[in-house]
Design an enzyme around this catalytic site. Structure first.
Site, short mmCIF file in Angstrom:
data_model
loop_
_atom_site.label_atom_id
_atom_site.label_comp_id
_atom_site.label_asym_id
_atom_site.label_seq_id
_atom_site.Cartn_x
_atom_site.Cartn_y
_atom_site.Cartn_z
CE1 TYR A 109 -3.04 -2.96 0.07
CE2 TYR A 109 -4.37 -1.65 1.55
CZ TYR A 109 -4.23 -2.74 0.74
OH TYR A 109 -5.27 -3.63 0.59
CG ASP B 182 -1.24 -19.83 1.86
OD1 ASP B 182 -0.59 -19.73 2.92
OD2 ASP B 182 -0.76 -20.27 0.81
CE LYS C 17 2.47 -17.95 0.03
NZ LYS C 17 1.56 -19.10 0.18
#
Ligand code: ATP
Length: 331
Positions: free
Chosen positions: A123, A203, A170
């Protein structure tokens, strides 16, 4: 009287802000609102979605209550929410996800707090076209911001007597960026031996949140994962219409619901004001007005339990103004 900046915003913003102001005032909070315009509603008068008057007002008052603000897509305007968070260094986005009485949801007794880094990651908005047909979007992760948000999460957990923090990542794929985020979290965790610390891939976290959400306590995430996972968490307790939020920095804080401007239901008296009303409860707690905050929470719970005026997003036929009036009557 405490002066607070008020941003009505776009779409359903003016409706839910009006409702929240009524409830906060009826609950007896000593607040003087200073209203400023941001978002699409500011473009005509100021030629920008984020006029300097908004920044000046928040810098003066330190605290703002904000309705959702729309950003025209592809017009070169930066998102107001993202710009405000960066300009005022509101590095911590806090989203408490707690089950509510009377609201149908997949699970009962959910009590998760999402702590999201609010100023960098993907962002950062640093994007460019390398050659026609190829664009690059940079994910910025710094040691400074990652350490700051980790410290915020652990201090929050300690203050609120929470037992466990899960850092979500991740790093198996983004070894450098998410790797640095984790390194910083691990380092800070060492200073809080009483708080359990673990790490989970994003995930898998999403799947675990659906299968067994009660295993989670405080989630610590970088910006993009925090945005997505907190909407998922909102879904666990009845949706965006009831989930509150706060953007907190060292000097300033802005309180706003997780949801956006929901143009599909704007101006129809259909919006659920509870997400912003609960955000105002976070604001009152931040100001030390705990009694007023508790009064509002109790009234909201009573109205939800009774279920006569629930808005359609949580299974009823009530209007924004009806549920607001009932909350006021139950204060
Ligand atoms: P943003 O990108 O700003 O997060 P969005 O387009 O992802 O916005 P929202 O504006 O948050 O999405 O809303 C998604 C949908 O959820 C809306 O279309 C609306 O139907 C519903 N919704 C959101 N907030 C509310 C609310 N307060 N009351 C009722 N329904 C809501």
């Amino acid at each position: 009287m405490r002066r607070i900046t008020l941003i009505k915003g776009d779409g359903i913003g003016p409706e839910v802000v009006k409702a929240t102001v009524k409830v906060v005032e009826a609950a007896g909070a000593q607040i003087k609102w200073e209203e400023v315009d941001a978002g699409e509603s500011a473009i005509n008068e100021y030629g920008t979605v984020l006029p300097q008057t908004v920044i000046d007002s928040i810098k003066k008052n330190k605290i703002a209550l904000k309705g959702p603000v729309g950003t025209p897509i592809g017009d070169g305007f930066r998102s107001v929410s993202v710009s405000l968070r960066k300009k005022l260094n509101l590095y911590a986005n806090l989203r408490p996800i707690k089950s509510l009485p009377g609201v149908k949801s997949m699970y009962k007794n959910i009590d998760i707090v999402v702590v999201r880094e609010n100023t960098e990651g993907l962002y950062s908005g640093i994007e460019h076209e390398v050659v026609p047909g190829v664009v690059e979007s940079l994910k910025i992760i710094t040691e400074k911001a990652s350490t700051k948000i980790a410290k915020f999460a652990f201090q929050y957990a300690q203050k609120k007597n929470r037992k466990k923090i899960s850092a979500i990542h991740k790093a198996n794929i983004m070894k450098l960026s998410d790797g640095l985020f984790l390194q910083c979290a691990r380092k800070v965790a060492q200073d809080y031996p009483k708080i359990q610390y673990n790490e989970l891939i994003v995930d898998n976290t999403c799947m675990q949140l659906i299968l067994n959400p009660h295993q989670f306590d405080v989630l610590l995430l970088e910006n993009l994962y925090g945005d997505i996972v907190s909407d998922l968490c909102a879904g666990l307790i009845g949706g965006l219409g009831v989930a509150p939020g706060a953007n907190i920095g060292d000097d300033y804080a802005i309180f706003e619901a997780i949801h956006g401007s929901a143009p599909d239901i704007a101006g129809k008296n259909l919006a659920n004001p509870i997400a912003l009303i609960r955000s105002s409860v976070l604001m009152l707690e931040h100001l030390g007005e705990n009694e007023v905050a508790a009064r509002i929470t109790q009234a909201v719970h009573k109205v939800l339990e009774k279920g006569d005026t629930l808005t359609s997003d949580i299974g009823g036929h009530g209007k924004t103004t009806e549920i607001t009036q009932e909350i006021i009557e139950n204060l």
